[in-house]
Design an enzyme around this catalytic site. Structure first.
Site, PDB file in Angstrom:
ATOM      1  N   ASP A   1       0.936  -1.225   0.074  1.00 37.68           N
ATOM      2  CA  ASP A   1      -0.002   0.114  -0.248  1.00 37.68           C
ATOM      3  C   ASP A   1       0.940   1.235   0.031  1.00 37.68           C
ATOM      4  O   ASP A   1       1.568   1.689   1.083  1.00 37.68           O
ATOM      5  CB  ASP A   1      -0.849   0.015   1.227  1.00 37.68           C
ATOM      6  CG  ASP A   1      -2.214   1.135   1.281  1.00 37.68           C
ATOM      7  OD1 ASP A   1      -1.991   1.941   0.365  1.00 37.68           O
ATOM      8  OD2 ASP A   1      -3.073   0.765   1.970  1.00 37.68           O
TER       9      ASP A   1
ATOM     10  N   ARG B   1      -0.019   4.409  -0.390  1.00 40.76           N
ATOM     11  CA  ARG B   1      -0.604   5.708  -0.322  1.00 40.76           C
ATOM     12  C   ARG B   1      -0.082   6.388   0.973  1.00 40.76           C
ATOM     13  O   ARG B   1       0.162   6.178   1.870  1.00 40.76           O
ATOM     14  CB  ARG B   1      -2.139   5.534  -0.131  1.00 40.76           C
ATOM     15  CG  ARG B   1      -2.884   5.015  -1.206  1.00 40.76           C
ATOM     16  CD  ARG B   1      -4.221   4.479  -1.012  1.00 40.76           C
ATOM     17  NE  ARG B   1      -4.155   3.451  -0.025  1.00 40.76           N
ATOM     18  CZ  ARG B   1      -5.430   2.726   0.197  1.00 40.76           C
ATOM     19  NH1 ARG B   1      -6.521   3.240  -0.160  1.00 40.76           N
ATOM     20  NH2 ARG B   1      -5.553   1.636   1.144  1.00 40.76           N
TER      21      ARG B   1
END
Length: 209
Positions: A134, A136
């Site tokens: 991930d 982000r």
């Protein structure tokens, strides 16, 4: 605390929203100068958030396949519409971040889908491509909220990482509110991997295994 430089509002413009099932909502779209990654992230002001009150906020990462084409491989499209409806009722902000595929981009996301079809889960597929599970970073979200004057919020999410990153960037979280569960035969393995791997607050006990 992670250092977060200030951003400022660039443009505000009214946009009437219409979803595929006929649901409609009024929104004010807000763009920004000075976001940390220079991305074209968007805030939608929904309902009538009053100064001094705690707004309801959803951080929604862009998902072309789910948001636009209605893909059943994820729950992004239904989560987006749910967030617009719930925030519109009480007032707040939907932050639409241009972070396709948990930050890996559209083509890489589709490559990861191909690996998932071979048996890998969503996280293992990303790492098999040499990419983060991930990637982000919610620094732009914190900047956007600060520019909007929302330094304490109620956060609509099942993902504990969103709250942790916002708190580290100076945004207060009064309450974390779970989204609905939008399970299909196509996304159940995906939802289960989010629960087991990253602690998403999704109740799957009543769904088929």
């Amino acid at each position: 605390m992670v250092s977060t430089e200030p951003a400022r509002v660039r443009t505000r413009v009214r946009i009437p929203l219409r979803f595929g099932d006929g649901f409609t909502a009024d929104a004010e779209a807000v763009t920004f100068h000075g976001l940390a990654d220079s991305g074209e992230h968007l805030a939608l002001v929904l309902g009538e958030p009053e100064p001094g009150t705690v707004p309801l906020v959803r951080i929604h990462s862009e998902c072309l396949t789910g948001d636009v084409f209605g893909s059943a491989r994820c729950d992004c499209g239904p989560q987006l519409q749910e967030a617009v409806a719930r925030i519109s009722e009480i007032g707040g902000y939907l932050l639409y971040l241009r972070q396709e595929g948990r930050g890996i981009g559209l083509y890489n996301k589709l490559d990861a889908y191909a690996l998932q079809d071979e048996g890998l889960d969503t996280y293992a597929a990303n790492t098999a491509l040499g990419l983060p599970e991930d990637g982000r970073d919610y620094t732009p979200a914190a900047q956007m909220l600060t520019a909007l004057g929302a330094e304490k919020i109620d956060l609509l999410t099942n993902n504990p990482d969103k709250a942790e990153q916002l708190i580290a960037r100076g945004i207060g979280i009064r309450e974390t509110i779970s989204t609905g569960v939008f399970a299909t035969d196509c996304n159940l393995r995906y939802l289960r991997s989010k629960v087991e791997h990253t602690g998403h607050k999704i109740t799957l006990t009543d769904l088929a295994s």
